[in-house]
Enzyme design. Sequence first.
Site, PDB file in Angstrom:
ATOM      1  NE  ARG A 106      -6.555 -28.205 -23.739  1.00 61.79           N
ATOM      2  CZ  ARG A 106      -5.469 -28.348 -23.002  1.00 61.79           C
ATOM      3  NH1 ARG A 106      -4.651 -29.374 -23.259  1.00 61.79           N
ATOM      4  NH2 ARG A 106      -5.206 -27.520 -22.015  1.00 61.79           N
TER       5      ARG A 106
ATOM      6  CD  GLU B 234      -9.560 -26.866 -16.650  1.00 60.74           C
ATOM      7  OE1 GLU B 234      -9.146 -26.425 -17.751  1.00 60.74           O
ATOM      8  OE2 GLU B 234      -9.003 -26.613 -15.559  1.00 60.74           O
TER       9      GLU B 234
ATOM     10  CE  LYS C   7      -5.563 -22.690 -17.094  1.00 64.21           C
ATOM     11  NZ  LYS C   7      -6.260 -23.454 -18.152  1.00 64.21           N
TER      12      LYS C   7
ATOM     13  CB  THR D  59      -9.771 -25.002 -23.430  1.00 61.04           C
ATOM     14  OG1 THR D  59      -8.917 -25.894 -22.716  1.00 61.04           O
ATOM     15  CG2 THR D  59      -8.954 -24.379 -24.560  1.00 61.04           C
TER      16      THR D  59
END
Length: 220
Positions: free
Chosen positions: A51, A47, A135, A75
């Site tokens: 960011r 993953e 998640k 994210t």
Amino acid sequence: MTSPLPSSSAASVLDLAPVVPVVVVEDAADAVPLARALVAGGLPAIEVTLRTPAALDAIREISGSVPEAVVGAGTVITPEQVTACGEAGARFLVSPGWTDALLTAMRTSGLPFLPGVSTTSEVVALLERGVREMKFFPAQAAGGTAYLRSLAGPLPQARFCPTGGIGPDNAPEYLSLPNVGCVGGSWMIPADAVAARDWQRIEGLARTASLLRAAGGTCR
């Protein structure tokens, strides 16, 4: 539509490996050797979090140069990011939370996705929408293994990838739960090893992490 996951595996991100490395890439030039080290260590699902400005380039590089990796985007919080990640070659999507608009975009993408939850109501809302894999974030702060264990009774159809505050010491306890398919973490990618481009060290840490399912005992 052809599944973006390997045909030899179960059709779920949760079943690819016991640990999904959560990677923050500052320099896209590090993406390919880092991914190769993680795959060599037995962690093919990677993953890459959105960011940093290098994230989409990192996904693109891994997708094009490390076919044995199953690279995803983390994210993800907007429909526009869903589109950009798919175009970059992401093979699954992970979000820290969800809205109806984001859920619709992820579903429309055709990619496997793990929307983030931290409350029972959010889990029930996703089940109502036909989503069973999620998640759990931030895992430790939101109640940890005790919370997930409590959810397994009334909501056994929900499966989770807990992420947030998980390391080699507590990962086996999470992996022992019947409703946990894998965990997310970054302990096998220490910042000093990445800075030194010590891919061998990262491969060794990944290999140790890949054995945690056995340590967890009862995880499917």
